[in-house]
Design a protein around this motif. Sequence first.
Motif, PDB file in Angstrom:
ATOM      1  N   CYS A 187      55.011  25.755  45.405  1.00 47.71           N
ATOM      2  CA  CYS A 187      55.378  26.405  46.670  1.00 47.71           C
ATOM      3  C   CYS A 187      56.350  27.568  46.458  1.00 47.71           C
ATOM      4  O   CYS A 187      56.322  28.552  47.183  1.00 47.71           O
ATOM      5  CB  CYS A 187      55.992  25.379  47.631  1.00 47.71           C
ATOM      6  N   CYS A 243      57.794  21.483  47.599  1.00 53.88           N
ATOM      7  CA  CYS A 243      56.767  20.592  47.037  1.00 53.88           C
ATOM      8  C   CYS A 243      57.305  19.655  45.960  1.00 53.88           C
ATOM      9  O   CYS A 243      56.658  18.673  45.615  1.00 53.88           O
ATOM     10  CB  CYS A 243      55.608  21.409  46.484  1.00 53.88           C
ATOM     11  N   GLY A 244      58.476  19.946  45.408  1.00 55.39           N
ATOM     12  CA  GLY A 244      59.066  19.074  44.389  1.00 55.39           C
ATOM     13  C   GLY A 244      58.427  19.225  43.021  1.00 55.39           C
ATOM     14  O   GLY A 244      58.638  18.401  42.139  1.00 55.39           O
ATOM     15  N   CYS A 258      58.981  21.529  40.724  1.00 57.68           N
ATOM     16  CA  CYS A 258      59.719  22.230  39.667  1.00 57.68           C
ATOM     17  C   CYS A 258      61.132  21.687  39.480  1.00 57.68           C
ATOM     18  O   CYS A 258      62.011  22.448  39.099  1.00 57.68           O
ATOM     19  CB  CYS A 258      59.788  23.717  40.010  1.00 57.68           C
ATOM     20  N   CYS A 305      62.825  26.717  41.531  1.00 56.70           N
ATOM     21  CA  CYS A 305      62.354  27.848  42.346  1.00 56.70           C
ATOM     22  C   CYS A 305      63.402  28.353  43.332  1.00 56.70           C
ATOM     23  O   CYS A 305      63.352  29.518  43.712  1.00 56.70           O
ATOM     24  CB  CYS A 305      61.061  27.487  43.068  1.00 56.70           C
TER      25      CYS A 305
HETATM   26  S1  FES Z   1      57.767  24.979  43.330  1.00 51.61           S
HETATM   27 FE1  FES Z   1      57.809  23.671  45.069  1.00 51.61          FE
HETATM   28  S2  FES Z   1      59.811  22.861  44.985  1.00 51.61           S
HETATM   29 FE2  FES Z   1      59.839  24.384  43.448  1.00 51.61          FE
END
Ligand code: FES
Length: 284
Positions: A250, A255-256, A258, A266
């Motif tokens: 995302c 989205c969790g 990374c 991110c």
């Molecule tokens: S890419 Fe989704 S939380 Fe970092």
Amino acid sequence: MSEFGNENPYKPVPVRLSRSWIETEDNNVKSFLFDFVNPEDAEKFEYLPGQFCQISIWGWGEAPFGIASSPVEGEQLLFSVNRIGTLTNRLHATADNEIIGLRGPLGNIYPVELFKDHDVVIVGGGYAFTTLRSLFLFLVDPANRDNYGKITVLYGARTPGLFLYRDELEAWSNYPNVEFVTTIDNPHPDWDGVVGLIPPVLKDIAPNSSNAFAIVCGPPIMIRFTLPILSELGFPEDRIYLSLEMRMKCGIGKCGRCNLGHKYICVDGPVFSMAELNGLVKDM
Ligand code: FES
Ligand SMILES: Cc1cc2nc3c(=O)[nH]c(=O)nc-3n(C[C@H](O)[C@H](O)[C@H](O)COP(=O)(O)OP(=O)(O)OC[C@H]3O[C@@H](n4cnc5c(N)ncnc54)[C@H](O)[C@@H]3O)c2cc1C
């Protein structure tokens, strides 16, 4: 209303490819210069060195790329892309004037406010020099130059043909109070400059650490052997910064995908100090 206001943070804005060119002799890295299609998108897009964008092509996917242009250069955005998979191969085939999607600017920045009144040491390896280009041009820009002390750049590539921005390197080394050293791994018939891997060359250059920040970007192996040299030279962990590359989805902390410890690369990164990173690893 969400933290993003009325804007849909997943919606890319259209950008048009102005021109592209091959950067490296092996044809694997290509640079792309984009214009915003809508002037209001250009106006809203304010960034600083270190940030990245999610670039998308309908039907091919989306991926993060560091912004290689510098905010001091105007509205066009530069990205330099290494061809390794689905999207990057498709990007390399993008034709001039083709319109693709862009989300950003995303992530944090190199802490240029913190760097003020200090020397800055930039160490980059291979094609990771993208956001370092942005940073260097920001620091040497006449509007900012007096805020910073001596700038040392050590940029290494395996061979002379693998440096990015080869047309610009000479001009960069002529800026006042800048020491710009390029090095290649092994002797080469087309090269009469410095030869050697980045860590030993850094040791030879030995930038003064007493009032300096260091920023390191490059392949993991280069980073691994460069960090101890910076420590040896006296750089404390809170004055060494890295930019991390991790798979993302995302790009906006939703989205969790990374996470590193309790941080998301991110949004809390991609730029971290060594002190922060060591804390995160201990937390995990
Ligand atoms: S890419 Fe989704 S939380 Fe970092
Ligand atoms: C903050 C950030 C900035 C980046 N800046 C740049 C840049 O300026 N220029 C550039 O060329 N690349 C950059 N990258 C890496 C770039 O996002 C990936 O190369 C890209 O996602 C590959 O997409 P693809 O569809 O071509 O590859 P895919 O088809 O998805 O994958 C091809 C192969 O590459 C591997 N791979 C894909 N992405 C990554 C990754 N992030 N790390 C390790 N392995 C991966 C896959 O596992 C697979 O083996 C950056 C990444 C991040 C997180």
